[in-house]
Design a protein around this motif. Structure first.
Motif, PDB file in Angstrom:
ATOM      1  N   ARG A 148       0.762  -1.150   0.025  1.00 35.55           N
ATOM      2  CA  ARG A 148      -0.121   0.059  -0.014  1.00 35.55           C
ATOM      3  C   ARG A 148       0.977   1.214  -0.023  1.00 35.55           C
ATOM      4  NH1 ARG A 148      -1.667   3.659   3.802  1.00 35.55           N
ATOM      5  NH2 ARG A 148      -0.322   2.565   5.334  1.00 35.55           N
ATOM      6  N   ILE A 149       2.045   1.054   0.616  1.00 37.06           N
ATOM      7  CA  ILE A 149       2.728   2.613   0.866  1.00 37.06           C
ATOM      8  C   ILE A 149       3.846   2.597  -0.419  1.00 37.06           C
ATOM      9  CG2 ILE A 149       2.208   2.765   3.258  1.00 37.06           C
ATOM     10  CD1 ILE A 149       5.109   1.596   3.618  1.00 37.06           C
ATOM     11  N   ARG A 257       8.414   6.138   4.047  1.00 36.35           N
ATOM     12  CA  ARG A 257       7.907   6.594   2.748  1.00 36.35           C
ATOM     13  C   ARG A 257       6.246   7.048   3.130  1.00 36.35           C
ATOM     14  NH1 ARG A 257       8.338   2.861  -2.505  1.00 36.35           N
ATOM     15  NH2 ARG A 257      10.513   3.596  -2.164  1.00 36.35           N
ATOM     16  N   GLU A 258       5.562   6.650   3.882  1.00 40.61           N
ATOM     17  CA  GLU A 258       4.199   7.252   4.037  1.00 40.61           C
ATOM     18  C   GLU A 258       4.322   8.437   5.280  1.00 40.61           C
ATOM     19  OE1 GLU A 258       4.283   3.588   6.897  1.00 40.61           O
ATOM     20  OE2 GLU A 258       5.424   4.529   5.478  1.00 40.61           O
ATOM     21  N   ILE A 291      -1.304   5.656   8.630  1.00 33.84           N
ATOM     22  CA  ILE A 291       0.115   5.048   9.112  1.00 33.84           C
ATOM     23  C   ILE A 291      -0.039   3.789   9.848  1.00 33.84           C
ATOM     24  CG2 ILE A 291       2.329   5.299  10.186  1.00 33.84           C
ATOM     25  CD1 ILE A 291       2.137   8.330   9.166  1.00 33.84           C
TER      26      ILE A 291
END
Length: 312
Positions: A148-149, A257-258, A291
């Protein structure tokens, strides 16, 4: 002459010449190599070096200098209290994990992914031994979250062959570094790519359900028959605890990343620690499920470790 470092320890390195592919056992001339000061080890597989053959001893030589590096895969070596070189000049990091035997450890992945972001190297998660998965919902949830991320996730089995065609296509024509804890099957993946290579693999320690070290130093393996440009895989030693290197604790959010798009948007801006402050956008994203809470827990642990040296 120019050559490629295959492996080495202390002050002795095996260098493959670019002219005829011969391997030469080389020492560093003067035992000090310019440009590698401060590292636990001066060279890593994937490095290109300038060397001269030793006329007095066939098959040996002296390393004179280091060619410019495109990138470096490192970690902080706690025993030596200095950064350790694992691989150089790679196109991709293959972060290997398992759903079981040894147990799935997503926090190791979190740390390795941070190091990939620091080095600006594409990092792919390879879940080996997927035949042992039994559709574990906790494992699948975390793998799906990594997807997903924005990370590519491969589910493979070096033993059964599941997913290995995709793995071959991924590594073909590239120089990749295998990174993972002991027992996850890094050497087995190389054996599956090259029938008959038979790199020694270790059994799982049944008492502690973790791997035993079989690869004691990074080793560059050439994989024939994959890609027109040549395929190389660097098998790194199994690492039980990975401490990222190259950033300060207050920079960490920018390398997850997120988290990165939210860094600097908090009420306290870039001075926000993302731990206690009101108006923290990262903590709000954790509460909203944007997150993953385990990723946030990894963030807190890594941040504390990175802050420790500056607090002493």
């Amino acid at each position: 002459m120019i050559g490629l470092v295959i492996h080495g320890s202390r002050n002795i390195f095996t260098v493959k010449t670019e002219v005829d592919g011969a391997c030469v056992e080389c020492r560093i001339k003067g035992k000090v190599l310019k440009g590698v000061e401060g590292f636990y080890n001066p060279l890593a597989p994937g490095d290109r070096v300038r060397f001269e053959p030793d006329a007095a001893a066939d098959g040996t030589g002296l390393i004179l200098g280091l060619e410019e590096r495109r990138n470096l895969l490192t970690r902080f070596n706690q025993k030596g209290q200095s950064p350790q070189l694992l691989a150089a000049n790679v196109d991709m990091i293959l972060c290997v994990t398992t759903p079981a035997s040894p147990p799935f450890r997503p926090r190791f992945l979190d740390r390795a992914l941070v190091q990939g972001e620091i080095a600006n190297i594409t990092t792919v998660i390879v879940c080996n031994k997927y035949d042992l998965s039994q559709d574990d919902p906790d494992v699948e949830e975390r793998l799906e979250d990594f997807s997903r991320i924005g990370y590519k996730v491969l589910r493979v089995s070096a033993k059964t062959g599941e997913g290995m065609d995709h793995f071959r296509k991924l590594v073909g024509g590239c120089t990749s570094a295998l990174l993972g804890q002991s027992g996850v099957g890094k050497s087995s993946l190389i054996n599956a790519l090259v029938p008959g290579r038979n790199i020694r693999v270790g059994a799982i320690n049944e008492k502690y359900d973790r791997g035993n070290h079989t690869t004691t130093m990074s080793l560059l393996e050439e994989i024939p028959g994959l890609g027109d440009k040549g395929t190389y895989i660097i098998d790194t030693p199994g690492i039980r605890r990975f401490v990222p290197h190259g950033i300060a604790g207050d920079e960490l959010a920018s390398y997850m990343r997120e988290f990165a798009p939210l860094a600097g948007t908090c009420t306290y801006g870039l001075s926000c620690s993302h731990v206690t402050e009101p108006g923290c956008k990262i903590m709000e994203a954790v509460a909203a499920g944007v997150i993953h809470e385990d990723r946030y827990e990894s963030f807190l642990r890594i941040r504390d470790e990175l802050l420790e040296p500056s607090d002493e």
